[in-house]
Each structure stands twice: as C-alpha cells, then as structure tokens.
Design a protein around this motif. Structure first.
Motif: not given
Length: 783
Positions: A340-364
C-alpha cells in the motif's frame, strides 16, 4: 531525515556577523554528476543522429570523397565538369584568401554536395529494394534468381554495423490497397460465415460502397499516405487504444511470464536487484542505439524500430475524451509499490548505475519498512484499473497541485513501475496446472490496485522470487516488450547470476540514501472514487477465466517434418477446436506485424477462411479428401499472413476508411457493419526473438512460458501461443465466466485434442501428397 538534508545543496542564515553560508558538498557533487551524465547523453544522441542520418554511408566516407576529389584536381582533371569553378565564383569569402585556398574550399563544398547526393541515392535504392516483397511468396527452399540478385543488392546497400534506428529513413511507407481488392478479399473472408441471404445482402452493400462513397474516402486516404509516414498507425493508436473509455486492465493490457521451470533465486529482493539492473542495462543500450535492428528471422530484412523509443519513461495520461501517451527523455529512478506504499527509488548514485547488490539492498529496505500507508494511499492504483473518465476527472481535481501532483508526477515520470507482491506464484504445489492459471490472472490484473496500469510496463516480483511483466498496449505492441523481457531474463540469470546463498553479487555502498516514500493527501471524495473504480475493476477481474498449459507431446520439429508451417498448423487446430466447442465457425483475429514498413504496427489475418471451414467440415463429416483440404487451408493461411505483412491486409484499410468517413460526417452502412463484427476468437503468437541468448537444447528448463491477454468479446476466447524449441507449445486461454457457453479449461482440452488429431492426420507413415497440374495437393487413399 538524512536523505532530506542531502537533497538541499546549500543553506544560509542572516546573522549580526553577516550571512552564514553552508554548502552540502554531496548535493553539489550529485548536481554536477547529474549534469555531466545529461550532457553525455545529449552528445551520444547527437552523434547517433549524425550516424543514422547519413546511413548507409558513414561520416568517415565524407573524408574519402573529399580526398578523392582533391586528388583528381591535383592531376589537373575536373571531375565536377566545371561546377567547382562555378562554386568558386560565387563563394562568399574574403578577398584575402588565396586562389588556391578558394579552389580547395570550393572542392570541399562540391565534395560535400556529391557525398550527400550519393547518400540520398543509396537510401532511395535501399528503400526501393525493401519495397520488394515477392520473396515472401516463393516456395520455401526454392529461391528465384530475381530474389537472389535482390538479396545481394540489399546486402550491398545495407551498409555495415547499423545502429538501432539506422534503417528508419530507408523503410518504405505502408501502401494503400485498392478499394476493389480490399472489398473482394473481405467478401471472400466472410463467405463461409454467412448463409446465402446474408452474403447476398453484404455483397450488395459492398458493391454500393465500392462504386460510390469508397472512391471518395480512398482519395483522402491516399492524400494522407503521401505526407504521413504511415497512414494507419496514428489513427490506430488514437481511436483503437487512447479513445477507449473502458478499463485498460484486462481489456487492453497484456502480460509476460517468468521462466517456467526455474526460479534463479527464492529471495524476492535479490531477484528484483538483478532484474532492475538488467532493465537499465537495456535502456543504456537503447539510448546509445547499440541494440541490433530487429530483422525477419533468417533474412537481412530490417523491421521498424520506432516503437522502441517509448519503452521507458512513458505513461498513458487519462483524459475525459481521449488519453495521451507522455514520454520523457530520461529518469534516474523507478517507483516501487509495497503493502500500500509508494517509494521513489533512485538507481543512480554519483553518476553511476547501482550494482545489482545495491539495488537488492534498497529493495530490502522497502520490504523491511514498517511505515503504514497514508490515508487513501493503499488502493490508489485502482484509479488506473477502472473506467477512464472517472480517473481523468479525479486526476484533474485531486492531483493537479500540491503534494499529490508531485507524487503523481514522480510515478508518471519514472523509468517503469515495480510491484513487490506478497503472494507466491509460478508452477508449484500439488496442482501445478491450477497454479499457472492463478499466476496468469495475477500478472493480468493482480489485486486491481497494486499495479499502475498506465505505465508503459510494470514489473511484478513475488515473495518466492518469481516475476512477471504487465504491458500497456497503446504505445507499442507485445513483440517490443517481449524483446526487452527476453534480454532481462537472460542477463539476470546468465550474465549477472547469484551467490550460493541466492543474493546478488557485488558490494554495497552503505551511504546510499533511503528510498523516499511518496506523500499523499487523499480527500474523502477521492477515496470514494477509488472505491468505485476498484469495484468496477474487481468485477472485471473476477469475470476473467484463464487457463495456461504447456503442450509437450510434440512441437514445431514434428510439424515441419510434415511440410506444414507451424503457425498454420496451430491456426487450423484452433479452428477445429472452436468448431467442436461451439458447433459453429466465427470471425477469427490473428495478429500479424507490418513492421516491414515505417512506423508499422499490426494487421489482421482472418484465419477462418472458406478453405479452413471446408477442411473442418470434411474432417468432422468423415469425408475422404480432408488431407487435401487441410493442405489447401494451411497454404491459404500462409498466403493471408504474407499478404497482411506486406500491406495487402483488409482490416486496417477498412478501419482508416471508416475514420475518414467520420471526419467527413458521412455514413457508410457497409463500413459500419464491418467494424461492428465481433472477433469471438482472437489469437496471437509471441515467438522468441533472441534465441542466441538462450541455450534451449542444453538448458531446456530456462524457457519462458510466454504471455497472454484478456478476451476481446464477452462470448469469445483470447488465445496466445508461444512455440518454444522443437518440442513445446505454450497456450494462454482467456474467456469470461459470465458467458455460459465458454470455458477456458474445456477449450484447452479441445485444443489438445485437435493438435493430436492433426498430427495423426499428417503423420509421416501416411503416404505423401502428390502435386496436381494446377499446383494443388492431393493424397492417395490408404488401401
């Protein structure tokens, strides 16, 4: 609120000692890197525009032409036949420039003009070559000398290393068929569906239309075809999709499934991490035009790539009269829905695409977030699932300003939408067949409020690691989304992979800001509208009857040994199954692409033909010549499919004539009746496009189950099928519970039986058919 502080670049306060200025170096760094990334993309787009604009030549070929012209000048010959001298006379240069410099500059100008003329000539030649379609009608394996020469010329004029959009300027325009041809083919297509009285009446209407109003409408259509890239596509998008006022959930949107037998990881966040990273790798290739242009399988013939432009950062915006498709150039985030919640998740940090492990960390982090939904937030997505007019009014009234507008803008501008579903789906449990049916319904409509159906595509990640995709239909057709989905599945499993524990590979930057929860202020009146839209959507979803099954007794390998097109074989099986199920024939829709032409989308193949009905009646009636009739029916189907692909279809032409009649304010009884005929059997094939990404022979478990769509008619069936490898055909069947005469399970059983009956009919132990003088095939009777 560390993330809120980081979002502020600087703060200042006025004190007795002066202004105290505080800068956030991290925020300024993000601004700088974001600007660098944006300018890099602009430069890449500019470079690709130049390369695509001069294709099939290359920018470096300009230098070759200049050097060649200058070299001939130094040999005191004039390849320009006096044009260089003429250019030199009228060259607006300073008198201080030497005569030799003026001559060189004039030669460069002439060389550039010659180079541009050569490019224009090459593109015109390639366009004419790509307008040749007789090769499609030649017998398989027997290529004529004309076609061999044509293939060689296409290779010569196609250039080297094309970008994704390199062929766009060379693709031919979709031709407007002659009125008499379209009317003749239409009458032929409905002959077997009408009795003599009905057909005589329809023939009279068609003849009157052809001899009077039809020619006037055709004139306007030809006028449009002269200046429009495609005389069908814009009207098709507008009137078939965007002006529809009923829910797009079930009625328009479609879905694609995960691997059938394999779940790469049972960890929901890890699957999302790899998959989301793969989507952005695809987007990077798309922006750089590094994706190979799609082609007709086994040929050098390119397909239009115009639909690829709106894959990401695209949303269908509701309107009271018509919706619009809004596309943004770029976005560095996605929006994630969970509980029931909506989240804005940025997938770029300091101009680079987040790694799969970092996206997993954010999703968790989102999965672990205990925050409750805001008032009215939980079921907000139901607005996109219900009728369009109430959603348009609610959007204008409640989401046009303030915090609601900012949050809605965030969703609509996102690269795509993600749902973290609490359910477990896939082929599992004691009843894997029923679980596949539930999986399909979940991807098609979910809970009716946990998807954002307006987004170009939404990705669903289930609790057990399964995933799937839901596509909005107005901006593009299923093959475009399927191409993206294939790349994502392959990259997720075969390129990125997982650790032994099932997590994504790589390290995590612990300084990543928390995903930002979107804020909403939903008034009670809007909540009431959300409830009404949810009720409409829920009733629609509950009415959908879905059945998915994998047919593994045989596949295209055995069908091809019988010297029959697999698609024609399946279409004949569907005709036989429908006749046995309903005791009648019906108007049948099979989707065919027209991407051989610029901005082409789809055309209809009317699979229920006089030949197919004759075959089915002969088979069911026990007549002796049903094998010959089957060959005739399958060959007719192949002819109809090829005609549809090459611009000689029926339905898009009649549709556009109808649109013109509405603009002119004139009524056509013929067109009105044709456009109102129901498609009780709507079918579509979704063939794999990137076979090189999957090793189906050695790893047959890594195959997708394909995808499906909802029923088109209240009393009809929707059938999507996918031919995988040599020994598997997957079927997705939909209908409505409200119709007592249809049932997805019973129709699935009829399809299986029809497939078995047809392969037995054509089995290799039967004597091979002989060719008669007129080219038809007949079979010697078994003794």
């Amino acid at each position: 609120m560390a993330e809120a502080h980081q979002a502020v670049a600087f703060q200042f306060t006025v004190t007795p000692e002066g202004i105290d200025l505080q800068l956030s170096h991290q925020a300024l760094s993000e601004i700088y890197l974001s600007g660098v990334r944006s300018w890099k993309k602009r430069i890449i787009r500019l470079k690709n525009s130049v390369i695509t604009g001069v294709y099939p030549a290359s920018p470096s070929s300009w230098l070759f032409v200049v050097i060649a012209i200058l070299a001939t000048m130094y040999t005191r010959s004039d390849p320009s036949m006096g044009l260089i001298a003429k250019i030199q006379e009228h060259l607006p240069v300073s008198q201080s420039m030497s005569t030799q410099c003026q001559a060189v500059l004039s030669a460069v100008v002439f060389s550039t003009m010659l180079w541009l003329m050569l490019i224009f000539t090459m593109r015109l030649c390639l366009k004419q070559l790509l307008s040749y379609h007789r090769w499609m009608f030649e017998q398989h394996g027997k290529m004529s000398n004309t076609t061999k020469v044509w293939v060689a010329l296409v290779r010569i004029f196609s250039g080297r290393k094309p970008l994704l959009y390199s062929y766009q300027g060379s693709l031919p325009n979709l031709p407007v068929p002659a009125i008499k041809d379209t009317v003749k083919r239409y009458l032929e297509s409905v002959r077997s569906l009408m009795d003599d009285t009905q057909f005589e009446r329809m023939t009279k209407l068609a003849t009157e239309f052809e001899s009077s109003l039809g020619n006037r409408l055709q004139w306007y259509l030809k006028l449009k075809a002269l200046w429009a890239a495609n005389y069908v596509s814009d009207w098709w998008e507008e009137y078939v999709y965007l002006r529809g006022r009923s829910p797009i959930m079930v009625n328009s949107n479609y879905y694609g499934m995960d691997f059938l037998y394999v779940t790469p990881t049972p960890i929901q966040a890890a699957r999302a991490g790899n998959s989301i990273h793969s989507f952005f790798l695809y987007r990077r290739k798309l922006n750089k035009e590094e994706l190979k242009p799609s082609r007709i399988p086994g040929t050098v013939i390119p397909l239009c790539a115009a639909q690829c432009e709106r894959i990401f950062n695209t949303t269908r915006i509701p309107g009271e009269e018509t919706d619009t498709v809004q596309h943004w150039q770029d976005s560095d985030y996605i929006v994630v829905y969970h509980k029931g919640r909506y989240f804005r998740l940025r997938v770029y940090q300091a101009g680079r695409l987040l790694s799969p492990r970092e996206i997993e960390f954010q999703i968790q982090r989102i999965l672990d977030d205990p925050t409750a939904p805001s008032k009215g937030e939980a079921k907000l997505g139901a607005l996109t699932a219900g009728d369009r007019i109430p959603w348009a009014k609610a959007r204008a009234k409640y989401f046009s300003s303030g915090v609601n507008k900012r949050s809605l803008d965030c969703i609509e501008r996102a690269a795509f939408f993600v749902t973290l579903d609490d359910d477990e789906q896939g082929m599992m449990g004691d009843d894997p067949a029923a679980s596949l049916d539930r999986y399909a319904k979940s991807l098609l409509h979910g809970k009716c409020y946990d998807r954002w159906f307006d987004k170009s595509f939404s990705v669903v990640y289930y609790k057990n690691g399964k995933n799937g995709i839901n596509g909005e239909h107005s901006w593009a057709d299923a093959p475009v989304v399927a191409h993206l989905w294939e790349y994502t599945l392959a990259t997720d499993s075969f390129q990125l992979g997982y650790t032994a524990e099932g997590h994504c590979k790589g390290e995590v930057d612990s300084s990543l800001p928390q995903p930002q929860k979107l804020k909403w202020e939903i008034p009670a009146e809007c909540e009431e509208q959300i409830s009404q839209s949810l009720a409409v959507a829920q009733a629609l979803a509950d009415n959908v009857d879905f059945h998915v099954f994998s047919f593994r007794e045989f596949g295209k390998g055995k069908i091809k040994k019988c010297r029959v097109s697999p698609d024609a074989f399946i279409q004949m099986a569907l005709q036989l199954a429908y006749y046995r199920d309903q005791k009648r024939f019906c108007l049948t829709y099979e989707a065919s692409m027209t991407r051989l032409f610029r901005e082409g989308r789809t055309e209809t193949v009317r699979s229920c033909s006089s030949e197919s009905t004759a075959f089915v009646r002969a088979l069911e009636g026990g007549e002796d010549d049903y094998r010959r009739l089957f060959r005739a029916a399958s060959e007719k189907h192949q002819l109809l499919y090829r005609m549809a692909m090459t611009g000689a279809g029926i339905d898009r032409h009649l549709f556009c004539l109808y649109v013109v009649s509405k603009y002119l304010g004139v009524e056509s009884p013929f067109l009105k009746e044709v456009l109102s005929e129901p498609w009780r059997l709507s079918t579509s094939q979704t063939p794999p496009q990137q076979l090189e990404l999957f090793d189906i022979v050695n790893h047959p478990e890594y195959i997708s189950c394909g995808g499906g769509f909802g029923p088109v008619a209240d009393d009809g069936y929707g059938v999507s099928y996918c031919i995988l490898g040599e020994n598997m055909i997957n079927f997705h069947i939909s209908c409505k519970h409200s119709c007592p005469d249809t049932g997805s399970q019973k129709f699935g059983a009829q399809i299986k039986k029809a497939l078995h009956d047809l392969i037995q009919l054509l089995s290799p132990n039967q004597k091979e058919p002989n060719k008669t003088e007129d080219g038809q095939q007949e079979v010697k009777k078994d003794k």
